[in-house]
Design a protein around this motif. Sequence first.
Motif, short mmCIF file in Angstrom:
data_model
loop_
_atom_site.label_atom_id
_atom_site.label_comp_id
_atom_site.label_asym_id
_atom_site.label_seq_id
_atom_site.Cartn_x
_atom_site.Cartn_y
_atom_site.Cartn_z
N MET A 1 0.84 -1.20 0.00
CA MET A 1 0.00 0.00 0.00
C MET A 1 0.87 1.25 0.00
O MET A 1 0.62 2.19 0.72
N GLU A 2 1.88 1.23 -0.76
CA GLU A 2 2.73 2.41 -0.77
C GLU A 2 2.22 3.40 -1.78
O GLU A 2 1.40 3.08 -2.62
N GLY A 3 2.75 4.56 -1.71
CA GLY A 3 2.40 5.56 -2.69
C GLY A 3 0.95 5.95 -2.66
O GLY A 3 0.34 6.18 -3.68
N GLU A 4 0.37 6.03 -1.48
CA GLU A 4 -1.03 6.41 -1.41
C GLU A 4 -1.20 7.89 -1.59
O GLU A 4 -0.44 8.68 -1.10
N ARG A 5 -2.22 8.23 -2.28
CA ARG A 5 -2.58 9.63 -2.35
C ARG A 5 -3.77 9.83 -1.45
O ARG A 5 -4.73 9.09 -1.51
N ILE A 6 -3.65 10.83 -0.62
CA ILE A 6 -4.64 10.93 0.44
C ILE A 6 -5.68 11.98 0.14
O ILE A 6 -5.40 13.08 -0.28
N CYS A 7 -6.86 11.60 0.39
CA CYS A 7 -7.94 12.58 0.35
C CYS A 7 -8.51 12.60 1.75
O CYS A 7 -9.22 11.69 2.15
N GLU A 8 -8.16 13.59 2.48
CA GLU A 8 -8.52 13.56 3.89
C GLU A 8 -9.80 14.33 4.15
O GLU A 8 -9.99 15.43 3.66
N ASP A 365 4.04 -5.65 5.88
CA ASP A 365 3.13 -4.87 6.70
C ASP A 365 3.61 -3.42 6.77
O ASP A 365 4.76 -3.14 6.46
N VAL A 366 2.71 -2.55 7.12
CA VAL A 366 3.06 -1.14 7.18
C VAL A 366 2.35 -0.50 8.37
O VAL A 366 1.27 -0.93 8.77
N THR A 367 3.02 0.49 8.94
CA THR A 367 2.42 1.27 10.02
C THR A 367 2.23 2.69 9.51
O THR A 367 3.17 3.31 9.01
N LEU A 368 1.02 3.20 9.61
CA LEU A 368 0.74 4.55 9.14
C LEU A 368 0.14 5.35 10.28
O LEU A 368 -0.38 4.79 11.25
N GLU A 369 0.21 6.65 10.13
CA GLU A 369 -0.31 7.51 11.20
C GLU A 369 -1.45 8.37 10.70
O GLU A 369 -1.39 8.91 9.59
N ALA A 370 -2.47 8.49 11.48
CA ALA A 370 -3.59 9.36 11.13
C ALA A 370 -3.51 10.60 12.00
O ALA A 370 -3.84 10.57 13.18
N SER A 371 -3.03 11.66 11.43
CA SER A 371 -2.95 12.88 12.23
C SER A 371 -3.03 14.07 11.31
O SER A 371 -2.73 13.99 10.14
N ARG A 372 -3.44 15.20 11.87
CA ARG A 372 -3.57 16.40 11.07
C ARG A 372 -2.23 16.82 10.46
O ARG A 372 -2.16 17.20 9.31
N GLU A 373 -1.20 16.73 11.30
CA GLU A 373 0.10 17.25 10.86
C GLU A 373 0.62 16.50 9.66
O GLU A 373 1.16 17.08 8.73
#
Lengths: 440, 283
Positions: A1-8, A365-373
């Motif tokens: 799941m690399e290279g994700e483009r985020i739509c937050e 596996d991957v660890t991602l962070e959900a944060s505003r910054e």
Amino acid sequence: MEGERICEVDSGDGLGADIISTVEFNHTGELLATGDKGGRVVIFQREPESKNEPYNQGEYNVYSTFQSHEPEFDYLKSLEIEEKINKIKWLPQQNAAHSLLSTNDKTIKLWKITERDKRPEGYNLKDEEGKLKDLSTVTSLQVPVLKPMDLMVEVTPRRIFANGHTYHVNSISVNSDCETYMSADDLRINLWHLAITDRSFNIVDIKPANMEDLTEVITASEFHPHHCNLFVYSSSKGSLRLCDMRASALCDKHSKLYEEPEDPSNRSFFSEIISSVSDVKFSHSGRYMLTRDYLTVKVWDLNMETKPVETYQVHDYLRSKLCSLYENDCIFDKFECAWNGSDSVIMTGAYNNFFRMFDRNTKRDVTLEASRESSKPRAILKPRRVCVGGKRRKDDISVDSLDFTKKILHTAWHPTENIIAIAATNNLYIFQDKVNSEMH
Amino acid sequence: MLGRGLKRKLSDYEESMAGLSSAFDSSRGLSYPLKRQLVLNMCLTKLQTYKMLVEPNLHRSVLIANTVRQIQEEMRQESSQQPVSICPGIAPAAHSYPGMEAPGISLQLPAAVGQQESHCCELRSVEDPIESSLLIVSDDDMSSAISSILKDLDFVEDISPPTCLVPTGDDQPKFPENTGLKLEDDRQDLKGAECVFGSFEISNSTSYLKDLAIDDIFEDIDTSMYDSDFCCPPLMSPRSPSLATEEPLKTFPSCNSSSANNIQICRTDLSELDHIMEILVGS
């Protein structure tokens, strides 16, 4: 799941300051429902992709907000009943309206969501404002026509399933027959018919005759996605029980018991507590079950009861911190887990607003962070790493600086696409993998 | 009097516990029995806290109760195999201080250990601030604590039996025959609970007090020592075994009186000593 483009979609403001307590996509993924601690439900709708605004395609915007549950007071027991929404489950769509079930600790409600985008105009007896016309002015008859109007979303409570549970409801699950659903509390599971509110059938009861003998509670349950007679429930002892409703009216006896023997090398005082299953989910295929306990996620094959077929460590670095986590009650946190649409990737949340994804095929596996910054709109999520001492790379986080108040308990995956919804306390994040939109 | 200083004591206790749980996690110098004792104390404290809640979390209570049972079982097995080995912090009765009970004299020693008192003292030569702040609780106390919490949960939760929901049809073979029984059970639960809460004037843990006269409670015991509970049966009295089922959970710091002059006073002990002094002086 690399290279994700985020739509937050950061909906912290839209939801007020309330902590999100559940997240659920509907069966097409067009709608996303969230429930919060204040008893409110917010539904997001995905904008249809349009050629005119290619960058806005697939964004989720608020569709409807309503108050599902209010705080109640049980006068008999002098107990306050929290309005927090524990679970939301969508019903399969059968007509133009959408329906969902939402539940707090005690009461389940069926809500119908309808759209109104036309209204009749041209009445004979009333004018545009609704005032009665002077009959002398009416010279001919006309047939009222439907004219478009601004979209209005109406939400109405269609059924209220109350008084079914003495203990706290932790799960609801709609049956594949689309006629019944079940609700589970700590000790019992009830089967309801969606159209009948004044009675339910008790299908599992693990309450002992003497409460002092109680050693196990039900923690989660779910119907099989295809076989309407099968359901599974998980327990605080780490076991799963698959039950067949055709076998008997009361499914106290399981058809299959899934239990992994304890690993003696990992044994500690907290072994039982960390083995408690906090969530169980059938795969879309119906062949596997996914469970989450405090430190791992496990994939079980329905045909193999002795052990899971796959085990993934979510945050094994916490194993040496169990006493502190027990002391501050974090060890009781109930994390959920999710499958992607093709059952090839599983996802679950962790602390410090981290969430983890495991690819079952590549074993990566991957660890991602959900944060505003770290998540501006259309920013790419950077993989994170927790270091346990030893070599420390730049941007690594050490175990001791993890924020245990920032926990991602609730996550959901779009049924067909690589879109995920992450609830981080009172913020909702929606991440999309634009590069790899097709399932593989 | 009974309620005085409770909150302060509990927070002191919690602070010392926080330090201890990090020590546990880093495995610094804590022996297995000490670790076990620490976990046990944490469990019992939590259960005690839950008891004070109007609606304790059933899931958590069951998990904690199971952990306590597991530790209890382990300790039982150990005590039946090696009676001499269970000693940390246990002060034998014979060495009680005149006039008052020193902080931390354990209540009910497992039977096997009691006979080995003299051996115990000799084995324990090293003072350890961690050890001296740990709490000793007896087997029966643990059982009664678990039982009472689960029983109370039953009362709190299950007043309305599920039978009222069952359709009158024949689909539920289980219910028709049990309906009468279930309602009876619940009524009895209610009655039991009413008795429990009957003598509510003393404290909120009255289930333990219903058979105790007030005089008994204060007979020769310095009640201020007990961190989390109000009611305290006598430490040394021969009656204590019979009160086992009624007794509450008592937690209190332990101290090895065989070396009375080197008692290392840690934070929790200081505040307790203050309390003792206040009572002795009669303020």
